[in-house]
Design a protein around this motif. Sequence first.
Motif, PDB file in Angstrom:
ATOM      1  N   GLN A 225      33.782  18.086 -23.052  1.00  0.00           N
ATOM      2  CA  GLN A 225      34.688  17.085 -22.475  1.00  0.00           C
ATOM      3  C   GLN A 225      34.561  15.713 -23.131  1.00  0.00           C
ATOM      4  OE1 GLN A 225      37.051  18.121 -20.790  1.00  0.00           O
ATOM      5  NE2 GLN A 225      36.549  19.313 -18.963  1.00  0.00           N
ATOM      6  N   ALA A 226      34.011  15.682 -24.351  1.00  0.00           N
ATOM      7  CA  ALA A 226      33.916  14.416 -25.096  1.00  0.00           C
ATOM      8  C   ALA A 226      33.279  13.315 -24.256  1.00  0.00           C
ATOM      9  CB  ALA A 226      35.301  13.992 -25.615  1.00  0.00           C
ATOM     10  N   LYS A 227      32.148  13.637 -23.703  1.00  0.00           N
ATOM     11  CA  LYS A 227      31.436  12.668 -22.853  1.00  0.00           C
ATOM     12  C   LYS A 227      30.661  11.702 -23.745  1.00  0.00           C
ATOM     13  CE  LYS A 227      28.608  12.732 -18.624  1.00  0.00           C
ATOM     14  NZ  LYS A 227      27.432  11.952 -19.013  1.00  0.00           N
ATOM     15  N   ASP A 228      30.891  10.401 -23.546  1.00  0.00           N
ATOM     16  CA  ASP A 228      30.390   9.397 -24.470  1.00  0.00           C
ATOM     17  C   ASP A 228      29.154   8.652 -24.014  1.00  0.00           C
ATOM     18  OD1 ASP A 228      31.950   9.257 -26.910  1.00  0.00           O
ATOM     19  OD2 ASP A 228      33.653   8.948 -25.584  1.00  0.00           O
ATOM     20  N   ASP A 229      28.726   8.905 -22.789  1.00  0.00           N
ATOM     21  CA  ASP A 229      27.571   8.157 -22.291  1.00  0.00           C
ATOM     22  C   ASP A 229      26.682   9.119 -21.524  1.00  0.00           C
ATOM     23  OD1 ASP A 229      26.790   5.026 -21.634  1.00  0.00           O
ATOM     24  OD2 ASP A 229      26.166   6.438 -20.062  1.00  0.00           O
ATOM     25  N   PRO A 230      25.365   9.046 -21.740  1.00  0.00           N
ATOM     26  CA  PRO A 230      24.483  10.002 -21.055  1.00  0.00           C
ATOM     27  C   PRO A 230      24.475   9.817 -19.533  1.00  0.00           C
ATOM     28  CG  PRO A 230      23.209   8.366 -22.307  1.00  0.00           C
ATOM     29  CD  PRO A 230      24.641   8.156 -22.645  1.00  0.00           C
ATOM     30  N   VAL A 231      24.803   8.637 -19.059  1.00  0.00           N
ATOM     31  CA  VAL A 231      24.757   8.376 -17.614  1.00  0.00           C
ATOM     32  C   VAL A 231      26.163   8.275 -17.039  1.00  0.00           C
ATOM     33  CG1 VAL A 231      23.913   6.827 -15.810  1.00  0.00           C
ATOM     34  CG2 VAL A 231      22.566   7.164 -17.912  1.00  0.00           C
ATOM     35  N   GLU A 232      26.921   7.307 -17.540  1.00  0.00           N
ATOM     36  CA  GLU A 232      28.277   7.104 -17.030  1.00  0.00           C
ATOM     37  C   GLU A 232      29.211   8.175 -17.580  1.00  0.00           C
ATOM     38  OE1 GLU A 232      28.924   4.736 -14.857  1.00  0.00           O
ATOM     39  OE2 GLU A 232      26.947   3.788 -14.992  1.00  0.00           O
ATOM     40  N   THR A 233      30.263   8.468 -16.837  1.00  0.00           N
ATOM     41  CA  THR A 233      31.258   9.414 -17.350  1.00  0.00           C
ATOM     42  C   THR A 233      32.351   8.630 -18.078  1.00  0.00           C
ATOM     43  OG1 THR A 233      32.055   9.410 -15.088  1.00  0.00           O
ATOM     44  CG2 THR A 233      30.988  11.417 -15.843  1.00  0.00           C
ATOM     45  N   LEU A 234      32.056   8.316 -19.307  1.00  0.00           N
ATOM     46  CA  LEU A 234      32.978   7.568 -20.157  1.00  0.00           C
ATOM     47  C   LEU A 234      33.453   8.478 -21.281  1.00  0.00           C
ATOM     48  CD1 LEU A 234      30.933   4.247 -20.527  1.00  0.00           C
ATOM     49  CD2 LEU A 234      32.662   4.821 -18.800  1.00  0.00           C
ATOM     50  N   HIS A 235      34.757   8.387 -21.572  1.00  0.00           N
ATOM     51  CA  HIS A 235      35.333   9.267 -22.589  1.00  0.00           C
ATOM     52  C   HIS A 235      36.255   8.456 -23.491  1.00  0.00           C
ATOM     53  CE1 HIS A 235      34.067  12.685 -20.039  1.00  0.00           C
ATOM     54  NE2 HIS A 235      34.415  11.883 -19.046  1.00  0.00           N
ATOM     55  N   ARG A 236      35.989   8.498 -24.792  1.00  0.00           N
ATOM     56  CA  ARG A 236      36.855   7.779 -25.724  1.00  0.00           C
ATOM     57  C   ARG A 236      37.987   8.654 -26.239  1.00  0.00           C
ATOM     58  NH1 ARG A 236      32.039   5.244 -27.684  1.00  0.00           N
ATOM     59  NH2 ARG A 236      31.752   7.005 -29.075  1.00  0.00           N
ATOM     60  N   THR A 237      37.847   9.963 -26.049  1.00  0.00           N
ATOM     61  CA  THR A 237      38.867  10.854 -26.597  1.00  0.00           C
ATOM     62  C   THR A 237      39.065  12.034 -25.646  1.00  0.00           C
ATOM     63  OG1 THR A 237      39.516  12.052 -28.583  1.00  0.00           O
ATOM     64  CG2 THR A 237      37.229  12.212 -27.976  1.00  0.00           C
ATOM     65  N   ILE A 238      40.103  12.820 -25.898  1.00  0.00           N
ATOM     66  CA  ILE A 238      40.366  13.982 -25.045  1.00  0.00           C
ATOM     67  C   ILE A 238      39.461  15.129 -25.487  1.00  0.00           C
ATOM     68  CG2 ILE A 238      42.084  15.746 -24.478  1.00  0.00           C
ATOM     69  CD1 ILE A 238      44.162  13.478 -24.529  1.00  0.00           C
ATOM     70  N   GLY A 239      38.673  15.617 -24.559  1.00  0.00           N
ATOM     71  CA  GLY A 239      37.764  16.718 -24.869  1.00  0.00           C
ATOM     72  C   GLY A 239      38.196  18.004 -24.188  1.00  0.00           C
ATOM     73  N   TYR A 240      37.336  18.978 -24.261  1.00  0.00           N
ATOM     74  CA  TYR A 240      37.652  20.323 -23.755  1.00  0.00           C
ATOM     75  C   TYR A 240      36.463  20.880 -22.989  1.00  0.00           C
ATOM     76  CZ  TYR A 240      41.435  19.773 -26.998  1.00  0.00           C
ATOM     77  OH  TYR A 240      42.537  19.283 -27.643  1.00  0.00           O
TER      78      TYR A 240
END
Length: 397
Positions: A225-240
């Motif tokens: 899901q293109a998760k960008d932060d180990p703690v917060e659920t931040l996403h810079r792009t569309i993941g799967y």
Amino acid sequence: MSRIAVYEPSVGSEELANLGEALAAGELIRGRFATRFEAQIAGYVGTRFGVGTNSGTAAIHTALMIAGVKAGDEVLITTLTFIAPANAIAYCGAHPVFVDVAEHHWQMDPEATRRFCEEACRFDGERLINRTTGRPVTAIVLVHFLGMPADVEAFQALAERYNLTLIEDAAQALGTRFGPRMVGGFGRVGCYSFYGNKLITAAGGGMLVTDDPALAERARYLINQAKDDPVETLHRTIGYNYRMTNIHGAIGCAQFDRIDHHVARKRQIAQRYRDGLSGQPGVTLPDEPADQFWTFWLTCIRIDPDLFGPDARQLLRQLGEHDVETIPLYQPLHRSEAHAGAVRVGGRVAEALHAQTLTLPSSISLGADDQDRVIGLIVDAGRRARSAPSSRRSASP
Ligand SMILES: *Cc1c(COP(=O)(O)O)cnc(C)c1O
């Protein structure tokens, strides 16, 4: 007599033991088996990284994305294969270009591909452009069909010359070697499937393999899901949501422990069909060259009805009446409504194979007696038709 299927999975107590261990540890999604299975497959193929996915199709889709295939691109692929890799191309908004296969081994034809690149496209030193559509051709998805390798070297050379990314779909060819090396390890990315009918299964699941750490990392990012932060659920792009679960991995690891046995059995089965059928008029099986190693995922025979008697579809029905399942080859993808309008390259070999080829029972568990029954029924069907006075063969001039 019991029904003989084309493929039945072969599972045992090891799968059960691994599943018990995964459940007891509470490791359903992430866990030790999924990780181990990735390392096992990558090690087996001879690549640095393996990234598990929840299907082979997801692995191919991810491979295309990390290889940089974009919406509007064209991607070269054989017309004679399961539809999954062509669909994965479409998921990217790209367009499959369906290339015919070569007579002798039923794989994507490098000559037809080269002619397309040379004559139907222009190359400006960086990009290959299809003159008719104006679209850039950016990648080759090289499918290794039925446990046989495609012409890896020819396609590597084409990829090099025209700046195309080579992605291998080795879903049907885990364990198959071209020269000394396993297929799936030649391209920038290789893809496998562990669907129930494949050489080894994980009750679904897939994997991509690569030597490139950046690509492996990018793949792992996208399938989670293109998760960008180990703690917060931040996403810079569309993941799967494409990751392989530890439950898949538990079954996959148990199967992997028996992979050499599976390969040996597939080869034995293919050899027994060859011994029993290759002398029959109008029946041909592809030949394994000395410098290759085939896993013979499923054994297929080609039937020339003018010499054999019944055609492939008639034989399918006759065997079915004796509780023996056989299946036709895939409809060539350029004929598929799902990909209507796609560019088609080369001749009509795939169409002839679709009409003339049958897939025979090839389960790991297929016993010699059952296999001999299948062989006997095929031999009889041909003999009966050829000796019948009203057969279409004797009726034709
Ligand atoms: C099975 C298969 C796939 C897809 O695998 P799934 O795990 O079913 O998604 C892709 N390509 C080929 C050639 C296959 O045979």
